[in-house]
Design a protein around this motif. Structure first.
Motif, PDB file in Angstrom:
ATOM      1  N   LEU A  55       0.870  -1.260   0.244  1.00  0.00           N
ATOM      2  CA  LEU A  55       0.009  -0.139  -0.116  1.00  0.00           C
ATOM      3  C   LEU A  55       0.933   1.282  -0.111  1.00  0.00           C
ATOM      4  O   LEU A  55       1.765   1.226   0.803  1.00  0.00           O
ATOM      5  N   ILE A  56       0.527   2.153  -0.829  1.00  0.00           N
ATOM      6  CA  ILE A  56       1.334   3.420  -0.909  1.00  0.00           C
ATOM      7  C   ILE A  56       0.499   4.536  -0.641  1.00  0.00           C
ATOM      8  O   ILE A  56      -0.634   4.816  -1.371  1.00  0.00           O
ATOM      9  N   LEU A  57       0.773   5.419   0.315  1.00  0.00           N
ATOM     10  CA  LEU A  57      -0.157   6.476   0.737  1.00  0.00           C
ATOM     11  C   LEU A  57       0.705   7.776   0.214  1.00  0.00           C
ATOM     12  O   LEU A  57       1.724   7.948   0.389  1.00  0.00           O
ATOM     13  N   GLU A  58      -0.140   8.548  -0.555  1.00  0.00           N
ATOM     14  CA  GLU A  58       0.445   9.938  -1.094  1.00  0.00           C
ATOM     15  C   GLU A  58      -0.514  11.111  -0.722  1.00  0.00           C
ATOM     16  O   GLU A  58      -1.822  10.855  -0.726  1.00  0.00           O
ATOM     17  N   GLN A  59       0.247  12.203  -0.273  1.00  0.00           N
ATOM     18  CA  GLN A  59      -0.785  13.178  -0.275  1.00  0.00           C
ATOM     19  C   GLN A  59      -0.274  14.443  -1.046  1.00  0.00           C
ATOM     20  O   GLN A  59       0.959  14.890  -1.007  1.00  0.00           O
ATOM     21  N   SER A  60      -0.891  14.753  -2.168  1.00  0.00           N
ATOM     22  CA  SER A  60      -0.836  16.029  -3.026  1.00  0.00           C
ATOM     23  C   SER A  60      -1.049  17.172  -2.228  1.00  0.00           C
ATOM     24  O   SER A  60      -1.504  17.344  -1.162  1.00  0.00           O
ATOM     25  N   GLU A  61      -0.606  18.496  -2.922  1.00  0.00           N
ATOM     26  CA  GLU A  61      -0.544  19.848  -2.546  1.00  0.00           C
ATOM     27  C   GLU A  61      -2.134  19.972  -2.203  1.00  0.00           C
ATOM     28  O   GLU A  61      -2.526  20.839  -0.903  1.00  0.00           O
ATOM     29  N   VAL A  62      -3.024  19.639  -3.133  1.00  0.00           N
ATOM     30  CA  VAL A  62      -4.497  20.106  -2.612  1.00  0.00           C
ATOM     31  C   VAL A  62      -5.342  18.404  -3.242  1.00  0.00           C
ATOM     32  O   VAL A  62      -5.315  18.213  -3.830  1.00  0.00           O
ATOM     33  N   VAL A  63      -5.692  18.314  -1.744  1.00  0.00           N
ATOM     34  CA  VAL A  63      -6.491  17.062  -1.854  1.00  0.00           C
ATOM     35  C   VAL A  63      -8.107  17.305  -1.484  1.00  0.00           C
ATOM     36  O   VAL A  63      -8.334  17.779  -0.610  1.00  0.00           O
ATOM     37  N   LEU A  64      -9.014  16.819  -2.298  1.00  0.00           N
ATOM     38  CA  LEU A  64     -10.269  16.968  -2.074  1.00  0.00           C
ATOM     39  C   LEU A  64     -10.914  15.741  -1.121  1.00  0.00           C
ATOM     40  O   LEU A  64     -10.297  14.561  -1.365  1.00  0.00           O
ATOM     41  N   SER A 226     -13.295  13.703  -9.229  1.00  0.00           N
ATOM     42  CA  SER A 226     -12.308  15.002  -9.783  1.00  0.00           C
ATOM     43  C   SER A 226     -10.842  14.597  -9.584  1.00  0.00           C
ATOM     44  O   SER A 226     -10.397  13.998  -8.721  1.00  0.00           O
ATOM     45  N   GLU A 227     -10.297  15.171 -10.317  1.00  0.00           N
ATOM     46  CA  GLU A 227      -8.622  15.265 -10.190  1.00  0.00           C
ATOM     47  C   GLU A 227      -8.327  15.696  -8.821  1.00  0.00           C
ATOM     48  O   GLU A 227      -8.824  16.839  -8.369  1.00  0.00           O
ATOM     49  N   GLY A 228      -7.539  14.926  -8.232  1.00  0.00           N
ATOM     50  CA  GLY A 228      -7.117  15.130  -6.563  1.00  0.00           C
ATOM     51  C   GLY A 228      -7.749  14.812  -5.561  1.00  0.00           C
ATOM     52  O   GLY A 228      -7.716  15.189  -4.572  1.00  0.00           O
TER      53      GLY A 228
END
Length: 282
Positions: A55-64, A226-228
């Motif tokens: 499992l890979i967890l990623e947090q982008s700059e803007v997350v909905l 939606s993207e993000g």
């Protein structure tokens, strides 16, 4: 784990886009029982055996926040080596007051819960494949009450010490917009229908009860997230060799599917926008 190794095509690591990396990392390590394999500022790779990413967890700059009634992940499913392991998991979740669903599917026994972002998780053990009932190339599955007491008794004095070393990503279950389009796409990737439920299909490679499940329970023609958006970013399918992988790529191209080569990875998208990384097993 006979159906999660060569010569089969099977499910590998899942990537999630998360709203709070620290919170989700804590949940997946302390509650689910993963260990951290790699940690970066905006990414954590989790493992059960100390070397295989699951499992890979990623947090982008803007997350909905996770959007309702969209295509995407219904649940990821962690397959435990033994029924005793599942019994130990029940004791662990009970002590930590984690809300659970539970079912006996005849081919397997399963627990269900959600992570803090609303992603579904199944934790299960298989019954011996020789006990599964097949007729006309379809396996009998049901959704019956789980005999949790019997499962716990199986564990005896065994306590939960995190996910056992032999844990694998047993299968992936997806929300899709159209069952028939999804069926054609996953057949191109090498899977066959082995069970049917109302508005759902279960597909496998090599007569497993399922490596892939798809459903339209969020509504036929459900929109893509939606993207993000929080939720599944991608999942992985592992092929036994390069020839089998390239055959799958060719099949997807023949049905005019979306195929991309990104940093030596083959990435495809199913007709509902679910992103899949294809790779050869190590």
């Amino acid at each position: 784990m006979e159906f999660h190794q060569r010569p089969y095509i099977y499910t590998g690591e899942v990537q999630l886009n998360v709203t709070d990396l620290a919170k989700l990392t804590s949940f997946y390590t302390e509650i689910i029982g993963f260990s951290i394999l790699e940690r970066e500022a905006q990414k954590v790779v989790l493992t059960a055996d100390g070397y295989t990413p699951l499992l890979i967890l990623e947090q982008s700059e803007v997350v909905l926040t996770k959007e309702p009634r969209r295509t995407g992940l219904y649940h990821l499913a962690l397959l435990l080596p033994t029924r005793a392991d599942l019994g130990a998991a029940i004791k662990h979740f009970s002590r930590n007051h984690i809300p659970l669903g539970a079912s006996d599917h005849q081919v397997s026994e399963a627990l269900y819960l959600s992570d803090p972002d609303g992603n579904g998780i199944e934790i299960y053990c298989d019954r011996e494949s020789g006990t599964w009932h097949w007729e006309d190339n379809l396996v009998t599955m049901s959704t019956d009450p789980l005999d949790a007491r019997a499962v716990v008794e199986e564990s005896g004095d065994q306590e939960w010490n995190g996910l056992p070393t032999g844990t694998v990503m047993g299968h992936i279950h997806l929300h899709v917009a159209d069952l028939q389009k999804a069926k054609g796409f996953y057949e191109a990737l090498g899977f066959s229908v082995v069970s049917r439920y109302p508005q759902a299909l279960f597909m496998s490679n090599g007569n497993y009860h399922h490596h892939i499940a798809v459903n339209t329970w969020n509504g036929k023609n459900a929109p893509r997230p939606s993207e993000g958006s929080a939720g599944m970013k991608a999942f992985t399918l592992i092929y036994p060799n390069e020839k089998t992988l390239q055959k799958a790529v060719g099949n997807v191209q023949e049905i005019e599917g979306d195929v991309q080569q990104v940093d030596a990875k083959v990435i495809v998208k199913d007709p509902s926008g679910n992103r899949i990384v294809l790779r050869v097993g190590k």
